[in-house]
Design an enzyme around this catalytic site. Structure first.
Site, PDB file in Angstrom:
ATOM      1  N   HIS A 131      -2.501  -0.251  -4.185  1.00 14.75           N
ATOM      2  CA  HIS A 131      -3.725   0.240  -4.523  1.00 14.75           C
ATOM      3  C   HIS A 131      -4.825   0.461  -3.250  1.00 14.75           C
ATOM      4  O   HIS A 131      -4.559  -0.077  -2.197  1.00 14.75           O
ATOM      5  CB  HIS A 131      -4.435  -0.656  -5.443  1.00 14.75           C
ATOM      6  CG  HIS A 131      -4.473  -2.186  -4.923  1.00 14.75           C
ATOM      7  ND1 HIS A 131      -5.631  -2.414  -4.064  1.00 14.75           N
ATOM      8  CD2 HIS A 131      -3.719  -3.178  -4.967  1.00 14.75           C
ATOM      9  CE1 HIS A 131      -5.571  -3.787  -3.640  1.00 14.75           C
ATOM     10  NE2 HIS A 131      -4.336  -4.155  -4.183  1.00 14.75           N
TER      11      HIS A 131
ATOM     12  N   GLU B  44       0.208  -7.998  -9.024  1.00 12.72           N
ATOM     13  CA  GLU B  44       0.430  -8.810  -7.848  1.00 12.72           C
ATOM     14  C   GLU B  44       0.868 -10.166  -8.128  1.00 12.72           C
ATOM     15  O   GLU B  44       0.867 -10.841  -9.214  1.00 12.72           O
ATOM     16  CB  GLU B  44      -0.842  -8.765  -7.177  1.00 12.72           C
ATOM     17  CG  GLU B  44      -0.896  -9.388  -5.708  1.00 12.72           C
ATOM     18  CD  GLU B  44       0.060  -8.633  -5.042  1.00 12.72           C
ATOM     19  OE1 GLU B  44       1.381  -9.065  -4.973  1.00 12.72           O
ATOM     20  OE2 GLU B  44      -0.569  -8.275  -3.726  1.00 12.72           O
TER      21      GLU B  44
END
Length: 215
Positions: free
Chosen positions: A11, A84
């Site tokens: 990202h 994550e």
């Protein structure tokens, strides 16, 4: 096995990235820099011709996937398994705060076994294993080229797992820059590394090893 090409994209930047603050499962949005990074990187990633896009459910990944999807004419599937690393008690803290609060643990976690984890968090191996479930499901379908939009720590671990690298060597892989990506190709049934930490800024070397897993 149908997958032949796998793109793993991190990202764009968030305010917590800019502060070196550990995000983990916290849903921190892209900042203005991150939104610009996502739009700028999208044409290069779309040119890799993914047939499917799967994103982490966290907004910073979904917002990064959106410009690629728009250019590719694809919908973005969302999968929580691409989140994550859970950083446990370290989430929301800066690296300096972790080093001060848990003497020696940061260095040990960064430099040793893939099975080490932050207090009440996940290990690299655990994260890679759950993300690999997404890869396995895609592999059982009819897609040859897939894009996963996720997070730096997850991408490092999943790359090590897919390449069958010794687990104690995973920590030697440098971090992935914001809106940079890894490309894997399959050859004779095994994954091969085509590019690592590629992006519009080139391969990030200076300071790249300090990119934070869990960010």
């Amino acid at each position: 096995m149908t997958l032949q090409h796998l793109i793993l994209m991190r990202h764009g930047e968030t305010d917590w990235n800019a502060e070196a603050r550990l995000q983990g499962h916290r849903d921190v949005a892209l900042n203005a820099v991150g939104r610009r990074q996502a739009v700028a990187a999208a044409p290069s990633v779309a040119a890799l011709a993914p047939q499917v896009i799967v994103s982490s459910d966290l907004s910073r990944a979904r917002s990064t996937a959106a410009p690629v999807a728009e250019l590719s004419g694809l919908e973005v599937a969302v999968d929580r398994r691409l989140r994550e690393t859970s950083m446990g008690l370290w989430e929301g803290l800066t690296r300096a705060e972790v080093v001060a609060g848990w003497p020696g643990q940061w260095e040990r976690w960064r430099a040793t076994s893939a099975h080490n984890s932050p207090p009440e968090g996940e290990s690299r191996w655990q994260v890679a294993a759950r993300a690999n479930g997404v890869v396995d499901e895609l592999d059982a379908g009819d897609v040859e080229r897939a894009l996963l939009v996720a997070h730096g720590g997850l991408i490092v671990g999943l790359t090590g797992l897919l390449l069958d690298l010794p687990e104690d060597s995973w920590a030697t892989l440098i971090g992935i820059g914001n809106c940079h990506w890894v490309v894997l190709h399959r050859f004779m049934g095994a994954w091969r590394l085509h590019s690592y930490n590629a992006g519009l800024g080139g391969v990030v070397l200076a300071g790249g090893e300090e990119e934070l897993a869990g960010a």
